[in-house]
Scaffold this active site. Structure first.
Site, PDB file in Angstrom:
ATOM      1  N   LYS A 179       0.824  -1.215   0.000  1.00  0.00           N
ATOM      2  CA  LYS A 179       0.000   0.000   0.000  1.00  0.00           C
ATOM      3  C   LYS A 179       0.852   1.256   0.000  1.00  0.00           C
ATOM      4  O   LYS A 179       0.578   2.196  -0.730  1.00  0.00           O
ATOM      5  CB  LYS A 179      -0.935   0.046   1.222  1.00  0.00           C
ATOM      6  CG  LYS A 179      -2.026  -0.999   1.220  1.00  0.00           C
ATOM      7  CD  LYS A 179      -3.076  -0.706   2.279  1.00  0.00           C
ATOM      8  CE  LYS A 179      -2.529  -0.714   3.692  1.00  0.00           C
ATOM      9  NZ  LYS A 179      -2.060  -2.029   4.161  1.00  0.00           N
ATOM     10  N   ARG A 205     -10.574   0.777   8.728  1.00  0.00           N
ATOM     11  CA  ARG A 205     -10.152  -0.603   8.970  1.00  0.00           C
ATOM     12  C   ARG A 205     -11.245  -1.412   9.636  1.00  0.00           C
ATOM     13  O   ARG A 205     -11.071  -2.604   9.847  1.00  0.00           O
ATOM     14  CB  ARG A 205      -8.954  -0.581   9.915  1.00  0.00           C
ATOM     15  CG  ARG A 205      -7.607  -0.777   9.224  1.00  0.00           C
ATOM     16  CD  ARG A 205      -6.597  -0.658  10.329  1.00  0.00           C
ATOM     17  NE  ARG A 205      -5.350  -1.295  10.140  1.00  0.00           N
ATOM     18  CZ  ARG A 205      -4.261  -0.680   9.676  1.00  0.00           C
ATOM     19  NH1 ARG A 205      -4.311   0.538   9.222  1.00  0.00           N
ATOM     20  NH2 ARG A 205      -3.113  -1.318   9.635  1.00  0.00           N
ATOM     21  N   ARG A 232      11.277  -6.309   5.669  1.00  0.00           N
ATOM     22  CA  ARG A 232      11.188  -4.849   5.505  1.00  0.00           C
ATOM     23  C   ARG A 232      12.078  -4.128   6.514  1.00  0.00           C
ATOM     24  O   ARG A 232      12.127  -4.485   7.686  1.00  0.00           O
ATOM     25  CB  ARG A 232       9.729  -4.417   5.701  1.00  0.00           C
ATOM     26  CG  ARG A 232       9.528  -2.920   5.610  1.00  0.00           C
ATOM     27  CD  ARG A 232       8.091  -2.572   5.324  1.00  0.00           C
ATOM     28  NE  ARG A 232       7.215  -2.725   6.472  1.00  0.00           N
ATOM     29  CZ  ARG A 232       5.912  -2.411   6.438  1.00  0.00           C
ATOM     30  NH1 ARG A 232       5.364  -1.950   5.332  1.00  0.00           N
ATOM     31  NH2 ARG A 232       5.171  -2.567   7.514  1.00  0.00           N
ATOM     32  N   ARG A 244      10.581  -2.176  11.877  1.00  0.00           N
ATOM     33  CA  ARG A 244       9.438  -1.685  12.657  1.00  0.00           C
ATOM     34  C   ARG A 244       9.127  -2.694  13.749  1.00  0.00           C
ATOM     35  O   ARG A 244       9.184  -3.894  13.519  1.00  0.00           O
ATOM     36  CB  ARG A 244       8.214  -1.543  11.745  1.00  0.00           C
ATOM     37  CG  ARG A 244       8.051  -0.156  11.183  1.00  0.00           C
ATOM     38  CD  ARG A 244       6.948  -0.067  10.159  1.00  0.00           C
ATOM     39  NE  ARG A 244       5.642  -0.546  10.621  1.00  0.00           N
ATOM     40  CZ  ARG A 244       4.523  -0.436   9.920  1.00  0.00           C
ATOM     41  NH1 ARG A 244       4.541   0.161   8.727  1.00  0.00           N
ATOM     42  NH2 ARG A 244       3.376  -0.882  10.373  1.00  0.00           N
ATOM     43  N   ARG A 292      -1.512  -9.129  13.084  1.00  0.00           N
ATOM     44  CA  ARG A 292      -2.055  -8.066  12.221  1.00  0.00           C
ATOM     45  C   ARG A 292      -2.876  -8.671  11.085  1.00  0.00           C
ATOM     46  O   ARG A 292      -3.903  -8.121  10.690  1.00  0.00           O
ATOM     47  CB  ARG A 292      -0.904  -7.204  11.665  1.00  0.00           C
ATOM     48  CG  ARG A 292      -0.265  -6.328  12.750  1.00  0.00           C
ATOM     49  CD  ARG A 292       1.103  -5.816  12.339  1.00  0.00           C
ATOM     50  NE  ARG A 292       1.054  -4.851  11.278  1.00  0.00           N
ATOM     51  CZ  ARG A 292       2.095  -4.559  10.479  1.00  0.00           C
ATOM     52  NH1 ARG A 292       3.250  -5.184  10.654  1.00  0.00           N
ATOM     53  NH2 ARG A 292       1.986  -3.653   9.550  1.00  0.00           N
TER      54      ARG A 292
HETATM   55  P1  AMP Z   1      -0.115   0.482   9.358  1.00  0.00           P
HETATM   56  O1  AMP Z   1       1.125   1.276   9.164  1.00  0.00           O
HETATM   57  O2  AMP Z   1      -1.270   0.986   8.517  1.00  0.00           O
HETATM   58  O3  AMP Z   1       0.106  -1.005   9.193  1.00  0.00           O
HETATM   59  O4  AMP Z   1      -0.584   0.718  10.879  1.00  0.00           O
HETATM   60  C1  AMP Z   1       0.234   0.329  11.970  1.00  0.00           C
HETATM   61  C2  AMP Z   1      -0.602   0.157  13.217  1.00  0.00           C
HETATM   62  O5  AMP Z   1      -1.250   1.406  13.534  1.00  0.00           O
HETATM   63  C3  AMP Z   1      -1.742  -0.853  13.122  1.00  0.00           C
HETATM   64  O6  AMP Z   1      -1.316  -2.189  13.364  1.00  0.00           O
HETATM   65  C4  AMP Z   1      -2.700  -0.345  14.189  1.00  0.00           C
HETATM   66  O7  AMP Z   1      -2.245  -0.676  15.505  1.00  0.00           O
HETATM   67  C5  AMP Z   1      -2.574   1.168  14.046  1.00  0.00           C
HETATM   68  N1  AMP Z   1      -3.550   1.716  13.068  1.00  0.00           N
HETATM   69  C6  AMP Z   1      -3.286   2.318  11.861  1.00  0.00           C
HETATM   70  N2  AMP Z   1      -4.425   2.710  11.258  1.00  0.00           N
HETATM   71  C7  AMP Z   1      -5.432   2.345  12.092  1.00  0.00           C
HETATM   72  C8  AMP Z   1      -6.858   2.442  12.042  1.00  0.00           C
HETATM   73  N3  AMP Z   1      -7.488   2.969  10.964  1.00  0.00           N
HETATM   74  N4  AMP Z   1      -7.572   1.975  13.094  1.00  0.00           N
HETATM   75  C9  AMP Z   1      -6.977   1.432  14.178  1.00  0.00           C
HETATM   76  N5  AMP Z   1      -5.645   1.267  14.283  1.00  0.00           N
HETATM   77  C10 AMP Z   1      -4.872   1.721  13.259  1.00  0.00           C
END
Ligand code: AMP
Length: 215
Positions: A13, A88, A127, A160, A171
């Site tokens: 993404k 989400r 990554r 990360r 996740r």
């Molecule tokens: P990402 O970089 O999009 O994979 O987000 C990393 C982490 O941030 C996720 O595993 C969640 O803990 C939190 N997170 C990001 N976006 C959301 C969302 N829309 N709702 C809830 N948690 C989020």
């Protein structure tokens, strides 16, 4: 254009968002990036979100909705934006509907990227990111010129904290349970395009270009 890019973690993404941002001239709004900045700054939102993020769980809907509303009210998002990582959950779809209705707009297109789980785990566990400038590398696919160091700014690369295998599996479980139903909502609204994200980034990018130009 108001666009959502949806897909499991590691499907590409971030890379494709960069491509679409350049193609369409709209800001890339990633809730994961907004949260990581808040954690790094040690803000109240960041302190509340940290534990959820480190264990791969979703942060509470009201907290993320507030953070997003602030971001969408910035001037650069007035003519359009590309949302990555939000919504989400089905509750977040409803929160976004309310937020956009209050601003007299709607979502034009939702692109869902998909890839098999083995490919996702391989991509995420390899990554590495630059903590200073945000550049993203991969140990096999996109290694930095000099091992372990960012090409752009020379900072040592890090993994990360949520890219370890146990957290990745969590996740993906959360994605299947909470986020897949979101794609169904947009399918019913006839704004969903599903794209195979398992090919290399350039191939996926050209598919996205065709879809966006045709919409
Ligand atoms: P990402 O970089 O999009 O994979 O987000 C990393 C982490 O941030 C996720 O595993 C969640 O803990 C939190 N997170 C990001 N976006 C959301 C969302 N829309 N709702 C809830 N948690 C989020």
């Amino acid at each position: 254009m108001r666009l959502i890019l949806i897909g499991p973690p590691g499907v590409g993404k971030g890379t494709q968002a960069q491509h679409l941002q350049e193609l369409l001239g709209i800001p890339h709004v990633s809730t994961g990036d907004l949260l990581r900045s808040a954690v790094q700054e040690g803000s109240p939102v960041g302190r509340e979100a940290k534990g959820y993020m480190e264990s791969g769980r979703l942060v509470p809907d009201d907290l993320i909705a507030r953070l997003l509303a602030e971001r969408l009210d910035r001037r650069d998002a007035a003519q359009g934006f590309l949302l990555d990582g939000f919504p989400r959950t089905v509750a977040q779809v409803e929160a976004l509907d309310r937020l956009l209705a209050a601003r007299g707009s709607t979502i034009d297109l939702v692109i869902a990227l998909s890839a098999p789980e083995v490919e996702i785990v391989r991509r995420l566990s390899g990554r590495r990111v630059c903590p200073k400038c945000g550049a993203v590398y991969h140990l096999d696919n996109l290694p930095p010129a000099s091992s372990g160091v960012c090409d752009a700014c020379g900072t040592p690369l890090v993994q990360r904290s949520d890219d370890t295998e146990t957290v990745i599996r969590e996740r993906l479980r959360v994605y299947g349970e909470e986020t897949l139903p979101v794609t169904e909502v947009y399918r019913e609204r006839n704004v969903l395009a599903v794209v195979d994200g398992s090919d290399n980034a350039a191939v996926v990018a050209s598919r996205l270009t065709e879809i966006v130009k045709g919409s």
